[in-house]
Scaffold this motif. Structure first.
Motif, PDB file in Angstrom:
ATOM      1  N   TYR A  28       0.977  -1.117  -0.141  1.00 56.93           N
ATOM      2  CA  TYR A  28      -0.114   0.082  -0.115  1.00 56.93           C
ATOM      3  C   TYR A  28       0.832   1.193  -0.297  1.00 56.93           C
ATOM      4  CZ  TYR A  28      -3.176   3.421   1.765  1.00 56.93           C
ATOM      5  OH  TYR A  28      -3.511   4.967   2.006  1.00 56.93           O
ATOM      6  N   LEU A  29       1.965   1.165   0.543  1.00 58.04           N
ATOM      7  CA  LEU A  29       2.702   2.312   0.816  1.00 58.04           C
ATOM      8  C   LEU A  29       3.789   2.669  -0.228  1.00 58.04           C
ATOM      9  CD1 LEU A  29       4.235   2.167   4.484  1.00 58.04           C
ATOM     10  CD2 LEU A  29       2.618   3.865   3.381  1.00 58.04           C
ATOM     11  N   VAL A  30       3.957   1.484  -1.024  1.00 56.43           N
ATOM     12  CA  VAL A  30       4.756   1.727  -2.389  1.00 56.43           C
ATOM     13  C   VAL A  30       3.377   2.177  -3.469  1.00 56.43           C
ATOM     14  CG1 VAL A  30       5.421   0.317  -4.334  1.00 56.43           C
ATOM     15  CG2 VAL A  30       6.308  -0.152  -2.033  1.00 56.43           C
ATOM     16  N   TRP A  31       2.359   1.944  -3.577  1.00 58.16           N
ATOM     17  CA  TRP A  31       1.637   2.230  -4.423  1.00 58.16           C
ATOM     18  C   TRP A  31       1.024   3.780  -4.026  1.00 58.16           C
ATOM     19  CZ3 TRP A  31      -4.153   2.012  -3.068  1.00 58.16           C
ATOM     20  CH2 TRP A  31      -4.921   2.351  -3.737  1.00 58.16           C
ATOM     21  N   ALA A  32       1.055   4.058  -2.901  1.00 58.41           N
ATOM     22  CA  ALA A  32       0.640   5.458  -2.706  1.00 58.41           C
ATOM     23  C   ALA A  32       1.506   6.349  -2.677  1.00 58.41           C
ATOM     24  CB  ALA A  32      -0.071   5.348  -1.276  1.00 58.41           C
ATOM     25  N   TYR A  51      -5.189   8.202  -6.661  1.00 58.12           N
ATOM     26  CA  TYR A  51      -6.195   8.963  -5.814  1.00 58.12           C
ATOM     27  C   TYR A  51      -6.873   8.118  -4.923  1.00 58.12           C
ATOM     28  CZ  TYR A  51     -11.237  10.507  -5.593  1.00 58.12           C
ATOM     29  OH  TYR A  51     -12.589  10.501  -4.816  1.00 58.12           O
ATOM     30  N   TRP A  52      -6.927   6.740  -5.388  1.00 58.35           N
ATOM     31  CA  TRP A  52      -7.773   5.591  -4.477  1.00 58.35           C
ATOM     32  C   TRP A  52      -6.666   5.442  -3.210  1.00 58.35           C
ATOM     33  CZ3 TRP A  52     -12.580   5.328  -5.133  1.00 58.35           C
ATOM     34  CH2 TRP A  52     -13.109   5.545  -6.266  1.00 58.35           C
ATOM     35  N   ALA A  53      -5.646   5.606  -3.181  1.00 59.19           N
ATOM     36  CA  ALA A  53      -4.701   5.421  -1.957  1.00 59.19           C
ATOM     37  C   ALA A  53      -5.382   6.452  -0.768  1.00 59.19           C
ATOM     38  CB  ALA A  53      -3.309   5.942  -2.535  1.00 59.19           C
ATOM     39  N   VAL A  54      -5.850   7.553  -1.145  1.00 56.89           N
ATOM     40  CA  VAL A  54      -6.336   8.402  -0.278  1.00 56.89           C
ATOM     41  C   VAL A  54      -7.850   8.072  -0.269  1.00 56.89           C
ATOM     42  CG1 VAL A  54      -6.601  11.013   0.168  1.00 56.89           C
ATOM     43  CG2 VAL A  54      -4.574  10.210  -0.627  1.00 56.89           C
ATOM     44  N   ALA A  55      -8.548   8.005  -1.153  1.00 62.54           N
ATOM     45  CA  ALA A  55      -9.799   7.901  -1.139  1.00 62.54           C
ATOM     46  C   ALA A  55     -10.648   6.713  -0.316  1.00 62.54           C
ATOM     47  CB  ALA A  55     -10.381   7.945  -2.475  1.00 62.54           C
ATOM     48  N   LEU A  56      -9.912   5.657  -0.418  1.00 61.49           N
ATOM     49  CA  LEU A  56     -10.347   4.473   0.156  1.00 61.49           C
ATOM     50  C   LEU A  56     -10.062   4.479   1.702  1.00 61.49           C
ATOM     51  CD1 LEU A  56      -9.224   1.540  -2.084  1.00 61.49           C
ATOM     52  CD2 LEU A  56     -11.451   2.420  -1.569  1.00 61.49           C
ATOM     53  N   PRO A  57      -9.121   4.948   2.298  1.00 64.34           N
ATOM     54  CA  PRO A  57      -9.065   4.991   3.480  1.00 64.34           C
ATOM     55  C   PRO A  57      -9.977   6.282   3.994  1.00 64.34           C
ATOM     56  CG  PRO A  57      -6.906   5.024   2.808  1.00 64.34           C
ATOM     57  CD  PRO A  57      -7.708   5.144   1.967  1.00 64.34           C
ATOM     58  N   SER A  58     -10.194   7.442   3.388  1.00 66.45           N
ATOM     59  CA  SER A  58     -11.151   8.464   3.943  1.00 66.45           C
ATOM     60  C   SER A  58     -12.479   7.824   4.083  1.00 66.45           C
ATOM     61  CB  SER A  58     -11.051   9.408   2.920  1.00 66.45           C
ATOM     62  OG  SER A  58      -9.861  10.018   3.109  1.00 66.45           O
ATOM     63  N   LEU A  59     -12.836   7.052   2.988  1.00 66.58           N
ATOM     64  CA  LEU A  59     -14.011   6.433   2.826  1.00 66.58           C
ATOM     65  C   LEU A  59     -14.222   5.275   3.708  1.00 66.58           C
ATOM     66  CD1 LEU A  59     -16.705   5.906   1.391  1.00 66.58           C
ATOM     67  CD2 LEU A  59     -15.788   4.159   0.105  1.00 66.58           C
ATOM     68  N   PHE A  60     -13.316   4.646   4.249  1.00 66.54           N
ATOM     69  CA  PHE A  60     -13.316   3.578   5.334  1.00 66.54           C
ATOM     70  C   PHE A  60     -13.720   4.330   6.736  1.00 66.54           C
ATOM     71  CE2 PHE A  60     -11.275   1.161   8.841  1.00 66.54           C
ATOM     72  CZ  PHE A  60     -12.041   0.193   8.677  1.00 66.54           C
TER      73      PHE A  60
END
Length: 126
Positions: A28-32, A51-60
């Motif tokens: 995850y950290l490499v991808w983000a 974008y999804w590296a920030v959006a998914l944790p925010s959504l969770f």
């Protein structure tokens, strides 16, 4: 003879889950954090947008907070019995707060029933 110690199979599962957790965090950290141009240059072109590296944790976190502040209290309110329910009635065998005269000062006090009106008054009017 049965022992209270966990079986050896559980230790294998725990170790695999430990490695999977750290591997997932590293991926995850490499991808983000690593630029996608660099990842594409080494052949990783099938990754989702950063974008999804920030959006998914925010959504969770948003879903978790919605559950904690709205859904969970609503479920508890639905499970609360009404004041006129048979489970809130008292009879001659009910031990009330006013009947507790010989409480031991050193030990744990015995269990007793509080009137629902007194509980609501203490919780919601002061």
């Amino acid at each position: 003879m049965a022992t209270p110690a966990p079986s050896s199979g559980r230790s294998y599962y725990g170790f695999v889950l430990y490695l999977f957790g750290w591997g997932s965090l590293l991926a995850y950290l490499v991808w983000a954090l690593v630029p996608h141009n660099y990842l594409a240059s080494i052949g990783l072109t099938y990754l989702p947008q950063p974008y999804w590296a920030v959006a998914l944790p925010s959504l969770f976190i948003t879903l978790l907070l919605t559950f904690v502040f709205f859904i969970y209290p609503s479920i508890n309110l639905l499970l609360t019995v009404s004041p006129g329910d048979l489970r809130t009635m008292v009879d001659s065998h009910t031990v009330s707060l006013h009947q507790q005269t010989n409480m031991d000062k050193c030990g744990v006090p015995p269990a007793y029933d509080l009137p629902l009106t007194e509980v609501c008054r203490n919780l919601y009017t002061e």
